[in-house]
Design an enzyme around this catalytic site. Structure first.
Site, PDB file in Angstrom:
ATOM      1  N   CYS A 118      58.893 134.156  28.442  1.00 55.33           N
ATOM      2  CA  CYS A 118      60.176 133.806  29.038  1.00 55.33           C
ATOM      3  C   CYS A 118      61.252 133.471  28.020  1.00 55.33           C
ATOM      4  CB  CYS A 118      59.983 132.635  30.001  1.00 55.33           C
ATOM      5  SG  CYS A 118      59.025 131.280  29.294  1.00 55.33           S
ATOM      6  N   LYS A 176      44.974 124.827  37.555  1.00 61.70           N
ATOM      7  CA  LYS A 176      44.835 126.078  38.287  1.00 61.70           C
ATOM      8  C   LYS A 176      45.416 127.198  37.431  1.00 61.70           C
ATOM      9  CE  LYS A 176      47.175 128.487  41.026  1.00 61.70           C
ATOM     10  NZ  LYS A 176      46.690 129.818  40.556  1.00 61.70           N
ATOM     11  N   PRO A 177      44.551 127.845  36.628  1.00 68.26           N
ATOM     12  CA  PRO A 177      45.036 128.999  35.882  1.00 68.26           C
ATOM     13  C   PRO A 177      45.161 130.200  36.806  1.00 68.26           C
ATOM     14  CG  PRO A 177      42.696 128.751  35.517  1.00 68.26           C
ATOM     15  CD  PRO A 177      43.124 127.600  36.406  1.00 68.26           C
ATOM     16  N   GLU A 202      58.893 124.751  34.154  1.00 64.07           N
ATOM     17  CA  GLU A 202      59.314 125.729  33.144  1.00 64.07           C
ATOM     18  C   GLU A 202      59.344 127.073  33.853  1.00 64.07           C
ATOM     19  OE1 GLU A 202      59.725 128.510  31.148  1.00 64.07           O
ATOM     20  OE2 GLU A 202      57.823 128.298  30.094  1.00 64.07           O
ATOM     21  N   GLU A 229      61.490 131.234  41.906  1.00 60.79           N
ATOM     22  CA  GLU A 229      61.246 131.224  43.353  1.00 60.79           C
ATOM     23  C   GLU A 229      60.009 130.407  43.685  1.00 60.79           C
ATOM     24  OE1 GLU A 229      63.427 132.193  45.557  1.00 60.79           O
ATOM     25  OE2 GLU A 229      64.666 132.634  43.799  1.00 60.79           O
ATOM     26  N   GLU A 284      64.653 138.345  35.403  1.00 58.31           N
ATOM     27  CA  GLU A 284      63.663 138.429  34.330  1.00 58.31           C
ATOM     28  C   GLU A 284      62.820 139.694  34.499  1.00 58.31           C
ATOM     29  OE1 GLU A 284      60.992 135.066  34.130  1.00 58.31           O
ATOM     30  OE2 GLU A 284      61.103 135.092  31.943  1.00 58.31           O
ATOM     31  N   GLY A 330      61.108 130.231  33.329  1.00 56.11           N
ATOM     32  CA  GLY A 330      61.503 131.544  32.841  1.00 56.11           C
ATOM     33  C   GLY A 330      62.889 131.576  32.238  1.00 56.11           C
ATOM     34  N   LEU A 340      57.798 112.880  47.602  1.00 56.07           N
ATOM     35  CA  LEU A 340      58.529 112.304  46.467  1.00 56.07           C
ATOM     36  C   LEU A 340      57.687 112.365  45.192  1.00 56.07           C
ATOM     37  CD1 LEU A 340      60.262 109.233  48.153  1.00 56.07           C
ATOM     38  CD2 LEU A 340      61.178 111.525  47.767  1.00 56.07           C
TER      39      LEU A 340
END
Length: 513
Positions: free
Chosen positions: A315, A207-208, A281, A262, A415, A283, A275
């Site tokens: 990032c 999902k880009p 990854e 978030e 950020e 930032g 589970l």
């Protein structure tokens, strides 16, 4: 609700929905400059999605240039259907066959470097010179992981020949992997995430971001051309609806995500109910420590690259510059001179260094961060404004340097994700380390010094997934990359990067107790 993976998973997500709900007709000539994005579900290419369409705005001109179909739960379900059906077929292929497909893909990507760079410039505003470097990097990641496919070995345990007992463990793919990444560097995300997942024997649903789906579409077309079986790679651009469906589908056995912390927390909470393992990854707010014995010209050039490359929308770049008092004024003078001389312009122009940020909403957000930093007694040293003149229609921000910032300020702790750095003074090594470690992030950190003993000593005390001494970030296929703390967990690159997409099975034969 799981956001779509924007810079922090909050403010821009709502704005994306506003854009998606108010489609305008686009100039067909502009539209023809980009691949026609499809929702790729197995052998089908759907040009309409259940969540409507997204109006893609050029970050260079500010004008509409294409429409993107948005996947909803229905299309994601079809994509996972296709990936699930293809998983046993892909896994059953010999390692040599998967390796050779990946090597053909690497050659195809390399042969189409200029087209990838051109598409990237149009969709994200990345200058084509940098774009070619990013495509070359992606080709290297593909070639590197092609080399790992036939080298994934198991381990024999407790083999006792005269009793007929044996135990061994072997790595196996998960099956269907869901991958979600943002708009800032889709070409690199393909190399760092999609390729090791495929090399490990998984099928992948990507999902880009709907804000940058065109290079991913072109990549998927190349995968078809070199002979990847249907369903091995499916692509479904979309917003939070698609992200929710992908994360929550029980047939998706692992999620790999790049985005804000978030959004990462929301995905983790959803995966916890099943589970389901994740790779995160999330930032960074990376410190760059400049000691008084550093090569100041070299260090200043490296810092300024953090402003220009991807317009600071990455990032790992050093965005908090910690400078020892004895050289603070001299170093800041170097930084401002270089920043003021940075050439912004058309990404297609070979001389352009600084492109636009991704959207008008991003531009407004970044300028707001700058204004609040100055209002909080920060000192504006360079930039701090929207670029006007010939660039006024696009989303350009002048390279911005802010000094004398409080360590608790928003610009220090959150950020910014734009061409903005903040500069801090320190007196001694311990103070520099304390400032450097004072955020919740821990992705990258930089040390500039001529004293190798100090460089190694400081590196051991920095809370960071990676430390870069006297240079820029080393995000390379043969090196592990990833963060700690709010920067996430899991590693991309090297053997660790492919092992994230494998799990061990232990087989015991005979009477082992």
């Amino acid at each position: 609700m799981i956001a779509s993976g924007s810079y922090d998973g909050t403010g821009e997500e709502a704005m994306v929905h506003m854009q998606a709900s108010s489609i305008h007709e686009v100039d067909s000539a502009d539209d023809a400059d980009l691949p026609r994005v499809a929702l790729r579900v197995g052998s089908e290419n759907l040009h309409e999605g259940s969540e409507g369409s997204f109006r893609h705005i050029s970050p260079v001109t500010g004008r509409p240039q294409a429409t993107v179909p948005l996947a909803g739960a229905h299309e994601v379900r079809l994509a996972v259907d296709s990936a699930s059906a293809a998983a046993p077929v892909w896994r059953a292929q010999t390692p040599q066959a998967r390796r050779d497909l990946l090597l053909r893909l690497a050659a195809a990507v390399d042969a189409h470097t200029d087209e990838f760079a051109r598409i990237n410039a149009i969709e994200t505003g990345t200058p084509t010179g940098l774009g070619r470097m990013l495509v070359h990097g992606a080709k290297e990641w593909i070639s590197y992981y092609a080399g790992w496919v036939d080298k994934l070995e198991g381990t024999v345990h407790n083999a006792v020949a005269n009793t007929g007992t044996l135990a061994f463990s072997q790595p196996e793919p998960y099956g269907v992997v869901g991958i979600i990444f943002p708009w800032n560097n889709p070409i690199a995300s393909i190399g760092m995430k999609v390729i090791p997942a495929l090399a490990a024997g998984n099928t992948v649903v990507v999902k880009p971001s709907e804000m940058a789906p065109f290079a991913v579409e072109y990549f998927a077309q190349l995968c078809d051309e070199v002979g990847f079986p249907p369903g091995v790679l499916t692509v479904v651009p979309g917003t939070s609806e698609a992200g929710n469906a992908l994360v929550l589908d029980p047939r998706v056995e692992l999620i790999s995500f790049t985005g804000g912390p978030e959004t990462g927390r929301q995905i983790l909470a959803a995966c916890a109910t099943q589970l389901k393992p994740t790779i995160m990854e999330l930032g960074g707010k990376s410190p760059n420590i400049v000691f008084d014995d550093a090569d100041l010209d070299r260090a200043a050039a490296q810092v300024i690259r953090s402003l220009g490359v991807l317009s600071g929308q990455a990032c790992v770049f050093g965005s908090r510059i910690l400078v020892q008092e004895a050289v603070y004024d001299e170093f800041v003078e170097r930084l401002t001179r270089l920043a003021d001389g940075m050439r912004a312009g058309d990404p297609a122009d070979a001389s352009t260094v600084l492109g636009p940020v991704i959207s008008e909403q991003a531009q407004d957000r970044i300028l707001g961060v700058i204004d609040r930093a100055i209002a909080g007694e920060g000192k504006l040293l360079s930039g701090g404004r929207k670029l006007e003149g010939d660039l006024s229609g696009g989303f350009y921000i002048a390279p911005t340097i802010i000094g004398e910032v409080d360590n608790d300020a928003e610009i220090t702790q959150k950020e910014t994700f734009g061409p903005v750095i903040s500069v801090y003074r320190f007196a001694a090594e311990d103070e520099a380390i304390e400032i450097a470690n004072s955020t919740a992030f821990g992705l990258g950190a930089y040390v500039q010094t001529a004293d190798i003993s100090r460089a190694l000593r400081v590196s051991s005390r920095l809370k960071s997934g990676g430390v870069y001494i006297n240079g820029g970030p080393s995000v390379m296929a043969n090196l592990p990359f990833g963060g700690i703390g709010d920067s996430g967990f899991g590693r991309e690159g090297a053997r660790a990067g492919i092992e994230e997409y494998l799990r061990l099975k232990t087989v015991s034969v005979g009477s082992i107790v």
